[in-house]
Design a protein around this motif. Structure first.
Motif, PDB file in Angstrom:
ATOM      1  N   ALA A  19      50.794  25.512  58.697  1.00 26.13           N
ATOM      2  CA  ALA A  19      50.800  24.178  58.088  1.00 26.13           C
ATOM      3  C   ALA A  19      52.101  23.889  57.350  1.00 26.13           C
ATOM      4  O   ALA A  19      52.556  22.742  57.297  1.00 26.13           O
ATOM      5  CB  ALA A  19      49.626  24.032  57.123  1.00 26.13           C
ATOM      6  N   SER A  20      52.708  24.918  56.762  1.00 23.08           N
ATOM      7  CA  SER A  20      53.989  24.761  56.077  1.00 23.08           C
ATOM      8  C   SER A  20      54.604  26.132  55.875  1.00 23.08           C
ATOM      9  O   SER A  20      53.913  27.157  55.934  1.00 23.08           O
ATOM     10  CB  SER A  20      53.834  24.044  54.727  1.00 23.08           C
ATOM     11  N   LEU A  21      55.908  26.137  55.634  1.00 24.39           N
ATOM     12  CA  LEU A  21      56.647  27.363  55.331  1.00 24.39           C
ATOM     13  C   LEU A  21      57.292  27.204  53.960  1.00 24.39           C
ATOM     14  O   LEU A  21      58.020  26.235  53.725  1.00 24.39           O
ATOM     15  CB  LEU A  21      57.750  27.621  56.371  1.00 24.39           C
ATOM     16  N   THR A  22      57.030  28.128  53.054  1.00 20.37           N
ATOM     17  CA  THR A  22      57.702  28.175  51.761  1.00 20.37           C
ATOM     18  C   THR A  22      58.300  29.564  51.645  1.00 20.37           C
ATOM     19  O   THR A  22      57.585  30.547  51.443  1.00 20.37           O
ATOM     20  CB  THR A  22      56.730  27.906  50.598  1.00 20.37           C
ATOM     21  N   LEU A  23      59.626  29.642  51.798  1.00 11.27           N
ATOM     22  CA  LEU A  23      60.266  30.931  52.027  1.00 11.27           C
ATOM     23  C   LEU A  23      61.484  31.114  51.133  1.00 11.27           C
ATOM     24  O   LEU A  23      62.256  30.175  50.914  1.00 11.27           O
ATOM     25  CB  LEU A  23      60.709  31.052  53.495  1.00 11.27           C
ATOM     26  N   MET A  24      61.652  32.331  50.654  1.00  9.14           N
ATOM     27  CA  MET A  24      62.821  32.685  49.860  1.00  9.14           C
ATOM     28  C   MET A  24      63.888  33.279  50.773  1.00  9.14           C
ATOM     29  O   MET A  24      63.615  34.192  51.558  1.00  9.14           O
ATOM     30  CB  MET A  24      62.445  33.720  48.797  1.00  9.14           C
ATOM     31  N   PHE A  25      65.106  32.723  50.673  1.00  6.28           N
ATOM     32  CA  PHE A  25      66.240  33.209  51.446  1.00  6.28           C
ATOM     33  C   PHE A  25      67.443  33.380  50.523  1.00  6.28           C
ATOM     34  O   PHE A  25      67.469  32.838  49.411  1.00  6.28           O
ATOM     35  CB  PHE A  25      66.643  32.208  52.535  1.00  6.28           C
ATOM     36  N   GLN A  26      68.449  34.081  51.022  1.00  7.73           N
ATOM     37  CA  GLN A  26      69.742  34.006  50.373  1.00  7.73           C
ATOM     38  C   GLN A  26      70.174  32.535  50.389  1.00  7.73           C
ATOM     39  O   GLN A  26      69.916  31.807  51.351  1.00  7.73           O
ATOM     40  CB  GLN A  26      70.762  34.856  51.121  1.00  7.73           C
ATOM     41  N   LYS A  27      70.832  32.090  49.328  1.00  4.58           N
ATOM     42  CA  LYS A  27      71.198  30.674  49.219  1.00  4.58           C
ATOM     43  C   LYS A  27      72.038  30.225  50.402  1.00  4.58           C
ATOM     44  O   LYS A  27      71.878  29.096  50.904  1.00  4.58           O
ATOM     45  CB  LYS A  27      71.955  30.430  47.909  1.00  4.58           C
ATOM     46  N   GLU A  28      72.902  31.085  50.882  1.00  3.38           N
ATOM     47  CA  GLU A  28      73.750  30.738  52.019  1.00  3.38           C
ATOM     48  C   GLU A  28      72.908  30.437  53.259  1.00  3.38           C
ATOM     49  O   GLU A  28      73.187  29.489  54.004  1.00  3.38           O
ATOM     50  CB  GLU A  28      74.710  31.891  52.315  1.00  3.38           C
ATOM     51  N   VAL A  29      71.865  31.234  53.480  1.00  6.60           N
ATOM     52  CA  VAL A  29      70.972  30.991  54.620  1.00  6.60           C
ATOM     53  C   VAL A  29      70.189  29.697  54.404  1.00  6.60           C
ATOM     54  O   VAL A  29      70.020  28.890  55.325  1.00  6.60           O
ATOM     55  CB  VAL A  29      70.017  32.177  54.824  1.00  6.60           C
ATOM     56  N   ALA A  30      69.707  29.490  53.181  1.00  7.37           N
ATOM     57  CA  ALA A  30      68.970  28.265  52.870  1.00  7.37           C
ATOM     58  C   ALA A  30      69.818  27.029  53.148  1.00  7.37           C
ATOM     59  O   ALA A  30      69.333  26.027  53.702  1.00  7.37           O
ATOM     60  CB  ALA A  30      68.518  28.282  51.413  1.00  7.37           C
ATOM     61  N   GLU A  31      71.079  27.087  52.777  1.00  2.00           N
ATOM     62  CA  GLU A  31      71.972  25.947  52.999  1.00  2.00           C
ATOM     63  C   GLU A  31      72.218  25.718  54.481  1.00  2.00           C
ATOM     64  O   GLU A  31      72.386  24.573  54.918  1.00  2.00           O
ATOM     65  CB  GLU A  31      73.289  26.175  52.257  1.00  2.00           C
ATOM     66  N   ARG A  32      72.209  26.781  55.277  1.00  2.00           N
ATOM     67  CA  ARG A  32      72.366  26.623  56.721  1.00  2.00           C
ATOM     68  C   ARG A  32      71.141  25.961  57.333  1.00  2.00           C
ATOM     69  O   ARG A  32      71.245  25.233  58.316  1.00  2.00           O
ATOM     70  CB  ARG A  32      72.620  27.984  57.394  1.00  2.00           C
ATOM     71  N   ILE A  33      69.971  26.214  56.778  1.00  3.64           N
ATOM     72  CA  ILE A  33      68.725  25.631  57.315  1.00  3.64           C
ATOM     73  C   ILE A  33      68.699  24.119  57.127  1.00  3.64           C
ATOM     74  O   ILE A  33      68.227  23.379  57.998  1.00  3.64           O
ATOM     75  CB  ILE A  33      67.509  26.290  56.638  1.00  3.64           C
ATOM     76  N   VAL A  34      69.199  23.625  56.003  1.00  4.55           N
ATOM     77  CA  VAL A  34      69.125  22.192  55.693  1.00  4.55           C
ATOM     78  C   VAL A  34      70.436  21.461  55.952  1.00  4.55           C
ATOM     79  O   VAL A  34      70.539  20.259  55.683  1.00  4.55           O
ATOM     80  CB  VAL A  34      68.695  21.971  54.220  1.00  4.55           C
ATOM     81  N   ALA A  35      71.446  22.140  56.493  1.00  7.63           N
ATOM     82  CA  ALA A  35      72.784  21.572  56.653  1.00  7.63           C
ATOM     83  C   ALA A  35      72.787  20.362  57.587  1.00  7.63           C
ATOM     84  O   ALA A  35      71.976  20.250  58.511  1.00  7.63           O
ATOM     85  CB  ALA A  35      73.741  22.636  57.184  1.00  7.63           C
ATOM     86  N   GLN A  36      73.725  19.469  57.332  1.00  6.64           N
ATOM     87  CA  GLN A  36      73.930  18.297  58.168  1.00  6.64           C
ATOM     88  C   GLN A  36      75.176  18.482  59.044  1.00  6.64           C
ATOM     89  O   GLN A  36      76.050  19.291  58.722  1.00  6.64           O
ATOM     90  CB  GLN A  36      74.087  17.053  57.296  1.00  6.64           C
ATOM     91  N   PRO A  37      75.280  17.750  60.154  1.00  5.36           N
ATOM     92  CA  PRO A  37      76.424  17.915  61.062  1.00  5.36           C
ATOM     93  C   PRO A  37      77.755  17.683  60.368  1.00  5.36           C
ATOM     94  O   PRO A  37      77.859  16.905  59.422  1.00  5.36           O
ATOM     95  CB  PRO A  37      76.177  16.853  62.142  1.00  5.36           C
TER      96      PRO A  37
END
Length: 280
Positions: A145-163
């Motif tokens: 139903a949803s994902l709530t996940l802890m990542f290294q900040k660098e990985v987190a920023e890659r997940i939400v990054a824009q072109p």
């Protein structure tokens, strides 16, 4: 649910069982109860909800999820942590099931059914691989139903990054083509025991509408090729993927561009043409 008031402090549990974060397993323990409760609030109300936790360690986040009213299934491969988790399961009065094993080998849909929320302080060494697997679920909407996940900040920023930026890549496309991804909040390295060398962040992802006529595996192959040689022009990085250059031409996309300049919608459109060509 309300955990027993005489539940021992997490630090005491760790000391009594002789636990320490194992670097080879990508472990870092979170002990701050307020922070853990904040993580458990990110998906919304978990009262009566099924939650899947990967790598609970000594059970800090597990406690927060139980306090939030969730029915938790936790998978832990570090056998040193199992006695502590067994104690917590006993106190949880049937609200916690612990599976001893490797999360990469679990058939989650069969184990949990549909509608489970995944909430986890993911071990750093398998976090990205698990995320890609969850995002690439064959059926959509997925079993989770949803994902709530802890990542290294660098990985987190890659997940939400824009072109257009250096952080935009394969993870961003896979996370955003049929899901909504956001960074819920950063987590200072001092919150962990032992403190990692990097800042972390909690990412929240919810499934959205899937574009028609596109397979997740095709998009995965496409992004692997495009961003595997991200400094090269698309005419070079995609030449080994049959039909990809023809798709660029059909869509009017300049093959001299680099992958990070395309939008998520562009990648979806290319993948759709690849799937059509395969089906023809």
């Amino acid at each position: 649910m309300t955990l027993p008031s005489d539940l021992p402090p997490l630090r005491d549990v760790i000391a009594r069982h002789g636990l320490s974060a194992e670097k080879s397993l990508g472990q870092n323990f979170l002990l701050d109860g307020q922070l853990l409760d904040r993580i458990a609030r990110v998906p919304g109300s978990l009262e009566g909800q099924r939650v899947y936790e990967v790598g609970p360690g000594p059970g800090g986040l597990t406690r927060a999820l139980l306090r939030a009213g969730a029915r938790v299934t936790a998978v832990e491969r570090d056998r040193r942590c199992l006695p502590a988790l067994a104690e917590l399961a006993s106190a949880a009065q049937g609200q916690l099931d612990v599976i001893a094993g490797d999360a990469m080998a679990i058939d989650e849909a069969a184990t949990l059914g549909r509608g489970a929320h995944i909430v986890a302080n993911l071990p750093y060494n398998v976090g990205t691989a698990l995320l890609v697997r969850w995002l690439n679920a064959g059926d959509w909407p997925p079993w989770w139903a949803s994902l709530t996940l802890m990542f290294q900040k660098e990985v987190a920023e890659r997940i939400v990054a824009q072109p257009g930026g250096s952080a935009f890549g394969r993870l961003a496309v896979l996370a955003q083509w049929r899901s909504r991804a956001r960074i819920a909040f950063p987590v200072n390295r001092a919150a962990f025991v032992p403190p990692p060398k990097v800042t972390s962040a909690v990412v929240h992802i919810e499934p959205g509408e899937a574009p028609p006529d596109v397979r997740g595996r095709t998009l995965e192959r496409l992004t692997e090729a495009a961003f595997g040689q991200r400094r090269k022009m698309l005419r070079q990085s995609l030449k080994g993927l049959p039909g990809a250059l023809d798709a660029l031409t059909e869509l009017g996309l300049d093959p001299a561009r680099r992958a990070e300049t395309l939008s998520v919608a562009d990648f979806v459109a290319i993948a759709r043409l690849l799937d059509r060509a395969t089906a023809a």
